[in-house]
Design a protein around this motif. Structure first.
Motif, mmCIF file in Angstrom:
data_model
loop_
_atom_site.group_PDB
_atom_site.id
_atom_site.type_symbol
_atom_site.label_atom_id
_atom_site.label_comp_id
_atom_site.label_asym_id
_atom_site.label_seq_id
_atom_site.Cartn_x
_atom_site.Cartn_y
_atom_site.Cartn_z
ATOM 1 N N ASN A 91 0.189 -1.489 -0.150
ATOM 2 C CA ASN A 91 -0.464 -0.291 -0.091
ATOM 3 C C ASN A 91 0.911 0.889 0.035
ATOM 4 O O ASN A 91 0.333 2.227 -0.982
ATOM 5 N N GLU A 92 2.244 1.510 0.552
ATOM 6 C CA GLU A 92 3.120 2.485 0.691
ATOM 7 C C GLU A 92 3.319 1.905 -1.058
ATOM 8 O O GLU A 92 3.418 3.313 -1.230
ATOM 9 N N ARG A 93 3.688 1.195 -1.452
ATOM 10 C CA ARG A 93 4.508 1.071 -2.293
ATOM 11 C C ARG A 93 3.580 2.261 -3.298
ATOM 12 O O ARG A 93 4.150 2.415 -4.550
ATOM 13 N N LYS A 94 2.408 1.592 -3.614
ATOM 14 C CA LYS A 94 1.224 2.030 -4.154
ATOM 15 C C LYS A 94 1.559 3.436 -4.372
ATOM 16 O O LYS A 94 0.786 4.763 -5.125
ATOM 17 N N GLU A 95 1.159 4.214 -2.582
ATOM 18 C CA GLU A 95 0.673 5.288 -2.130
ATOM 19 C C GLU A 95 1.891 6.469 -2.797
ATOM 20 O O GLU A 95 1.662 7.328 -3.734
ATOM 21 N N ILE A 96 3.506 5.442 -2.758
ATOM 22 C CA ILE A 96 4.512 6.656 -3.029
ATOM 23 C C ILE A 96 4.550 6.449 -4.919
ATOM 24 O O ILE A 96 4.769 7.682 -4.956
ATOM 25 N N ALA A 97 4.286 5.496 -5.257
ATOM 26 C CA ALA A 97 4.461 5.276 -7.335
ATOM 27 C C ALA A 97 3.486 7.168 -7.012
ATOM 28 O O ALA A 97 3.439 7.494 -8.166
#
Length: 80
Positions: free
Chosen positions: A31-37
């Motif tokens: 989820n953090e990766r998706k948000e950062i992307a």
């Protein structure tokens, strides 16, 4: 034997808790990766928009510069 069974039961419970924690961490990291992307994508789009705007401003100024020079030259010629 009862103590051994209790320890084995607790070990099984601990293993399950560790697996649940690992799953939770993987989900959270994803989820953090998706948000950062997503934030990077939005920032990239904003930068592209600003660059295009600046390019347009520079283009307008460069296109109008010869006209301004011609007007000033004409005025200077008429003064003299």
């Amino acid at each position: 034997m009862l103590l051994k069974d209790d320890v084995l039961l607790k070990l099984g419970e601990l293993e399950q808790l560790v697996e649940n924690l690992e799953d939770s961490l993987v989900i959270r990291c994803n989820n953090e990766r998706k948000e950062i992307a997503s934030k990077m994508h939005r920032s990239h789009l904003q930068l592209e928009k600003k660059i295009k705007m600046l390019e347009n401003k520079v283009s307008i100024k460069m296109n109008s510069a010869p006209k301004t020079i011609n007007k000033l030259t004409y005025k200077l010629q008429n003064l003299g």
